[in-house]
Design an enzyme around this catalytic site. Structure first.
Site, PDB file in Angstrom:
ATOM      1  N   ASN A   1      35.538 -31.656 -15.460  1.00 25.86           N
ATOM      2  CA  ASN A   1      35.165 -30.330 -14.962  1.00 25.86           C
ATOM      3  C   ASN A   1      33.747 -30.379 -14.392  1.00 25.86           C
ATOM      4  OD1 ASN A   1      33.221 -29.729 -17.179  1.00 25.86           O
ATOM      5  ND2 ASN A   1      35.083 -29.954 -18.402  1.00 25.86           N
TER       6      ASN A   1
ATOM      7  N   LYS B   1      46.966 -49.021 -13.836  1.00 23.15           N
ATOM      8  CA  LYS B   1      46.713 -48.028 -12.792  1.00 23.15           C
ATOM      9  C   LYS B   1      48.053 -47.492 -12.272  1.00 23.15           C
ATOM     10  CE  LYS B   1      44.559 -47.411  -8.347  1.00 23.15           C
ATOM     11  NZ  LYS B   1      44.278 -48.075  -7.107  1.00 23.15           N
TER      12      LYS B   1
ATOM     13  N   ASP C   1      40.420 -27.931 -30.583  1.00 20.44           N
ATOM     14  CA  ASP C   1      39.320 -26.996 -30.290  1.00 20.44           C
ATOM     15  C   ASP C   1      38.241 -27.302 -31.331  1.00 20.44           C
ATOM     16  OD1 ASP C   1      37.560 -24.874 -30.070  1.00 20.44           O
ATOM     17  OD2 ASP C   1      39.131 -23.505 -29.412  1.00 20.44           O
TER      18      ASP C   1
ATOM     19  N   LYS D   1      35.855 -14.070 -27.881  1.00 21.40           N
ATOM     20  CA  LYS D   1      35.736 -15.509 -28.189  1.00 21.40           C
ATOM     21  C   LYS D   1      34.999 -15.757 -29.499  1.00 21.40           C
ATOM     22  CE  LYS D   1      36.456 -18.260 -25.135  1.00 21.40           C
ATOM     23  NZ  LYS D   1      36.466 -18.866 -23.818  1.00 21.40           N
TER      24      LYS D   1
HETATM   25  O1  C5P Z   1      37.543 -21.722 -25.412  1.00 23.33           O
HETATM   26  P1  C5P Z   1      36.438 -22.139 -24.546  1.00 23.33           P
HETATM   27  O2  C5P Z   1      36.653 -23.480 -23.911  1.00 23.33           O
HETATM   28  O3  C5P Z   1      36.005 -21.142 -23.555  1.00 23.33           O
HETATM   29  O4  C5P Z   1      35.191 -22.288 -25.562  1.00 23.33           O
HETATM   30  C1  C5P Z   1      33.994 -22.843 -25.206  1.00 23.33           C
HETATM   31  C2  C5P Z   1      33.264 -23.343 -26.415  1.00 23.33           C
HETATM   32  O5  C5P Z   1      34.146 -24.064 -27.245  1.00 23.33           O
HETATM   33  C3  C5P Z   1      32.153 -24.335 -26.063  1.00 23.33           C
HETATM   34  O6  C5P Z   1      31.148 -24.234 -27.038  1.00 23.33           O
HETATM   35  C4  C5P Z   1      32.865 -25.666 -26.129  1.00 23.33           C
HETATM   36  O7  C5P Z   1      31.937 -26.706 -26.402  1.00 23.33           O
HETATM   37  C5  C5P Z   1      33.854 -25.442 -27.252  1.00 23.33           C
HETATM   38  N1  C5P Z   1      35.146 -26.121 -27.105  1.00 23.33           N
HETATM   39  C6  C5P Z   1      35.532 -26.994 -28.047  1.00 23.33           C
HETATM   40  N2  C5P Z   1      36.766 -27.610 -27.947  1.00 23.33           N
HETATM   41  C7  C5P Z   1      37.569 -27.352 -26.933  1.00 23.33           C
HETATM   42  C8  C5P Z   1      37.195 -26.441 -25.947  1.00 23.33           C
HETATM   43  C9  C5P Z   1      35.965 -25.846 -26.064  1.00 23.33           C
HETATM   44  O8  C5P Z   1      34.792 -27.231 -28.983  1.00 23.33           O
HETATM   45  N3  C5P Z   1      38.717 -27.977 -26.857  1.00 23.33           N
END
Ligand code: C5P
Length: 409
Positions: free
Chosen positions: A226, A302, A320, A351
Site C-alpha cells: 500500500n 515466479k 488484526d 474503530k
Molecule cells: O482496521 P484498520 O486497518 O483501519 O486499522 C488500522 C490500525 O490497525 C493501524 O494501527 C494498523 O497498524 C492496525 N492493523 C493491524 N492489523 C491489521 C490491520 C491493521 O494491526 N491486519
C-alpha cells in the site's frame, strides 16, 4: 556596572537550587554578534547548577568575546576553527556528546547556513552532526530579523525539530528600537531546562513502534502493498528515542536511527514480533499500514504469464494485530492508527471501540496535503472514552512529538 533586572536576580537564585542540570553536558555555540558578551553570564548560570559547559565559537565570535574569558568561566578548553589536533577524535563529533547544544547569539548568517546544511566552520559541523536538542537563540538587527530569507530559514529549522527562542523587542546595540534583541541569559537557561526536562520525559519507558506498509508476497518477485511511506512511524521512533525512551522500531523496511530496528516485511512476521515483545514494553504504537489480506498460496516459483486475459488471486484475512494485542488486556498501553477517506470522526469512533486500544490516531487520507507519503499530517487523537483532540496541520516530526506528549501526559 552591569545592571541586573530584579526578575533576573530571582532566577539566578532559583537556579542555584536547580538539581536538574547537575552533571549535564551543555554545549554552547557562540556566533559573531554583540550579544556574545551576555553568554559569559549564561556560562556562570550553568556552572553554578553543576553542569559541565563546553563552548564552541565561530571565528567572528572571538571579535566580541575572548577565548580566555570563555575558557576561565567554563573551566574547559574553548573550541574554534583550529586544526591543532590534540586528540585522535574529530572535534565536531566529540562535541556532539553533549545533552543540548545552545547556539546563542545565533546570527542570521549561521541560521542561514544551518538551514541549508552548510558546515564551513566547527560550530556548523558540530550542529550538523548533533542528534540531541539544539536551541537557537537569534540576535540581530530588526531589518535582518524581518528579512523573509531569515524567517524562511528559521521556519525550516523549526520544522526539523530545532528549538527557537525568539528575540525580544527593545533597544538594540545598533542604536535602534525593534525586534532582534537576544533573550536574557536567565530566559535561555530556563528554556534549556524546559527542553531537557521534556526531552527526558520518556526516560525509563520501552516503546515498540511499527511502521510502513506490509508487503504480502505473491511469488519471489511480486507482492501486494500500500501507499504508506512509514514516515509517521519513523518520526515517532526518533522522537520517542530523543525523549529518553528505549525504542524498538518494527518496520517493513530498514530504518536508520539510534534505536533497535527489526524488519518484518509481512503482516504475519510483524504479528510474531509484536506479540513476542508485548510484555517487555510499556507501549505499542501501531503506525504501520498492515495489509488486511494476503495471498492464500504463495508461489515459490515466479508465476508465468499465461494466454488467459485474467488471473485470480485468492486472498485470506491477515491477523488484526492491533485488535489481537488489545484483546490480551495486558498492562501495555496500545495505540492504533486509522486512515480514513471519508467520515473520519465517525469511523474513528467505531474503530477504537472495535479494536479496544487505548488511543487511536485518526488521519484523513483523502487530503493530498497530509497523510500518506506527505511530510505533514493533521490528526485527531481519540481515547477510550471517545474524547477527541485535534492536532492541527504540522510536520510529521512535530505531530509525532505532540502525540507522544498526549499519550504519556
Ligand atoms: O482496521 P484498520 O486497518 O483501519 O486499522 C488500522 C490500525 O490497525 C493501524 O494501527 C494498523 O497498524 C492496525 N492493523 C493491524 N492489523 C491489521 C490491520 C491493521 O494491526 N491486519
Amino acid at each position: 556596572m552591569l545592571y541586573l533586572k530584579p526578575e533576573f536576580v530571582t532566577s539566578i537564585l532559583l537556579s542555584y537550587n536547580d538539581t536538574m542540570l547537575k552533571g549535564k553536558n551543555i554545549l554552547i555555540g557562540i556566533t559573531g554578534g554583540i550579544a556574545a558578551y551576555k553568554i559569559c553570564t549564561l556560562i556562570r548560570l550553568y556552572k553554578k547548577s553543576g553542569a559541565n559547559v563546553r563552548v564552541v565559537v565561530t571565528p567572528n565570535a572571538l571579535n566580541f568575546v575572548t577565548k580566555l574569558t570563555l575558557q576561565s568561566l567554563s573551566q574547559n578548553e574553548v573550541f574554534s576553527d583550529c586544526f591543532e589536533i590534540n586528540d585522535y577524535k574529530p572535534e565536531h563529533i566529540a562535541l556532539t556528546e553533549s545533552d543540548i547544544f545552545i547556539i546563542a547569539p545565533a546570527s542570521a548568517n549561521t541560521i542561514g547556513k544551518l538551514a541549508n546544511g552548510i558546515c564551513d566552520n566547527l560550530l556548523l559541523s558540530t550542529a550538523c552532526a548533533f542528534k540531541k536538542p539544539i536551541l537557537i537563540v537569534p540576535a540581530m538587527n530588526t531589518n535582518m530579523w524581518e528579512n523573509p530569507f531569515v524567517q524562511d530559514n528559521l521556519e525550516k529549522l523549526k520544522n526539523c525539530g530545532f528549538h527557537i527562542l525568539e528575540p525580544d523587542s527593545g533597544f538594540l546595540a545598533c542604536g535602534t528600537n525593534g525586534t532582534g534583541r537576544m533573550r536574557e541569559p536567565d530566559e535561555i537557561y530556563d528554556k534549556s531546562v524546559e527542553i531537557l526536562t521534556k526531552n527526558n520525559f520518556l526516560s525509563g519507558k520501552k516503546i515498540l513502534i511499527t511502521a510502513g506498509g506490509t508487503k504480502e508476497k505473491i511469488d519471489p518477485v511480486r507482492y501486494i502493498t500500500n501507499a504508506s511511506s512509514g514516515k509517521m512511524g519513523i518520526a515517532l521512533a526518533r522522537n520517542a528515542q530523543q525523549m529518553g525512551a528505549e525504542v524498538t522500531l518494527v518496520s517493513t523496511f530498514n530504518a536508520d536511527g539510534d534505536f533497535e530496528n527489526i524488519v518484518t516485511p509481512t503482516a504475519q512476521e510483524m504479528e510474531t514480533t509484536v506479540k513476542s515483545k508485548l510484555n517487555e514494553v510499556d507501549c505499542v504504537i501501531m503506525a504501520a499500514a498492515v495489509s488486511d489480506f494476503r495471498v492464500k498460496e504463495y508461489s515459490s516459483q515466479k508465476i508465468k504469464k499465461t494466454s488467459s486475459d485474467t488471473m485470480t488471486l485468492e486472498l485470506v484475512k491477515n491477523p488484526d494485530i492491533l485488535k489481537e494485542i488489545s484483546d490480551l488486556k495486558t498492562n501495555t498501553k496500545i495505540i492504533g492508527f486509522c486512515a480514513e477517506s471519508e467520515n473520519l470522526i465517525e469511523n474513528a469512533k467505531e474503530k477504537i471501540k472495535a479494536k479496544g486500544c487505548d488511543f487511536l490516531i485518526a488521519n484523513d487520507i483523502s487530503r493530498k496535503d497530509i497523510g500518506f507519503n506527505s511530510d505533514e499530517n493533521e490528526v485527531y487523537i481519540l481515547d477510550k472514552a471517545l474524547n477527541i483532540k485535534k492536532l492541527d496541520k504540522d510536520t510529521k516530526n512535530n505531530i509525532a512529538k505532540r502525540i507522544l506528549e498526549e499519550i504519556f501526559e
